[in-house]
Design a protein around this motif. Sequence first.
Motif, PDB file in Angstrom:
ATOM      1  N   GLY A 126       0.814  -1.212   0.000  1.00 39.86           N
ATOM      2  CA  GLY A 126       0.000   0.000   0.000  1.00 39.86           C
ATOM      3  C   GLY A 126       0.843   1.256   0.000  1.00 39.86           C
ATOM      4  N   VAL A 127       1.922   1.257   0.762  1.00 33.54           N
ATOM      5  CA  VAL A 127       2.830   2.415   0.780  1.00 33.54           C
ATOM      6  C   VAL A 127       3.482   2.590  -0.582  1.00 33.54           C
ATOM      7  CG1 VAL A 127       4.990   3.274   1.740  1.00 33.54           C
ATOM      8  CG2 VAL A 127       3.236   2.373   3.250  1.00 33.54           C
ATOM      9  N   ALA A 128       3.930   1.490  -1.181  1.00 33.08           N
ATOM     10  CA  ALA A 128       4.586   1.582  -2.490  1.00 33.08           C
ATOM     11  C   ALA A 128       3.620   2.107  -3.544  1.00 33.08           C
ATOM     12  CB  ALA A 128       5.133   0.216  -2.887  1.00 33.08           C
ATOM     13  N   VAL A 129       2.380   1.652  -3.516  1.00 34.74           N
ATOM     14  CA  VAL A 129       1.392   2.108  -4.499  1.00 34.74           C
ATOM     15  C   VAL A 129       1.086   3.582  -4.300  1.00 34.74           C
ATOM     16  CG1 VAL A 129      -1.037   1.884  -5.173  1.00 34.74           C
ATOM     17  CG2 VAL A 129       0.375  -0.150  -4.908  1.00 34.74           C
ATOM     18  N   SER A 130       0.931   4.023  -3.051  1.00 34.99           N
ATOM     19  CA  SER A 130       0.623   5.437  -2.816  1.00 34.99           C
ATOM     20  C   SER A 130       1.788   6.331  -3.229  1.00 34.99           C
ATOM     21  CB  SER A 130       0.262   5.678  -1.355  1.00 34.99           C
ATOM     22  OG  SER A 130       1.395   5.544  -0.531  1.00 34.99           O
ATOM     23  N   LYS A 131       3.025   5.882  -2.993  1.00 31.87           N
ATOM     24  CA  LYS A 131       4.183   6.686  -3.423  1.00 31.87           C
ATOM     25  C   LYS A 131       4.290   6.709  -4.937  1.00 31.87           C
ATOM     26  CE  LYS A 131       7.888   7.124  -1.350  1.00 31.87           C
ATOM     27  NZ  LYS A 131       8.781   7.814  -0.523  1.00 31.87           N
ATOM     28  N   ALA A 132       3.958   5.596  -5.591  1.00 33.29           N
ATOM     29  CA  ALA A 132       4.021   5.558  -7.061  1.00 33.29           C
ATOM     30  C   ALA A 132       2.963   6.468  -7.663  1.00 33.29           C
ATOM     31  CB  ALA A 132       3.845   4.130  -7.550  1.00 33.29           C
ATOM     32  N   LYS A 133       1.785   6.514  -7.075  1.00 31.62           N
ATOM     33  CA  LYS A 133       0.738   7.410  -7.580  1.00 31.62           C
ATOM     34  C   LYS A 133       1.150   8.863  -7.411  1.00 31.62           C
ATOM     35  CE  LYS A 133      -3.429   4.659  -6.936  1.00 31.62           C
ATOM     36  NZ  LYS A 133      -4.684   4.554  -6.181  1.00 31.62           N
ATOM     37  N   ARG A 134       1.745   9.189  -6.281  1.00 27.46           N
ATOM     38  CA  ARG A 134       2.145  10.564  -6.014  1.00 27.46           C
ATOM     39  C   ARG A 134       3.294  10.999  -6.901  1.00 27.46           C
ATOM     40  NH1 ARG A 134       3.988  10.920  -0.457  1.00 27.46           N
ATOM     41  NH2 ARG A 134       2.334   9.444  -0.113  1.00 27.46           N
TER      42      ARG A 134
END
Length: 166
Positions: A126-134
């Motif tokens: 979840g952290v990796a996905v949120s950082k990739a989106k940002r």
Amino acid sequence: MTIDPKYPLTESEAAAEAARLIGEAYRPQPVTQFATSFRDTSRVPEFGTTPPVAQPDSRIVPEWAAGVAVASIGVGAGVTGLGCAAWLVLQGISSVLDSAASVSFLGFLTVVGPFGGVAMIVTAVGVAVSKAKRASTTNVYQGTVIKRTEITSTARGIGARSRIGE
């Protein structure tokens, strides 16, 4: 003394005026001292309330890292709560059945441990996905793109100017 253009100064008047102007320009000015720091030497009360002190916000940890830490603590607390509930249920079942077998702590950890690992992996994803989106940016270009490679330089006096694509 005012200078009137109709009546120019004589040599002696001009020399006196020049000496006055030079003396005025090179006269030492008084140096003004300013305080560069301040230390409050008043005593703080030994008991009771103390005066408020400004505490500037100087965070060392990035915001995303603090969020991951909080999420990890939440996952750990959740798994611990679920594990305690499961242990109590299993203890109740073993006492109801009145069997000689009871649930040991190591046996409990063997069963519940993988759930904690899965929860931590889900948090990391979840952290990796949120950082990739940002981090992704969407650039929409409209119109024609003109690439100019001609450079002209003009140097006159002490100034120089370069222009691209004239």
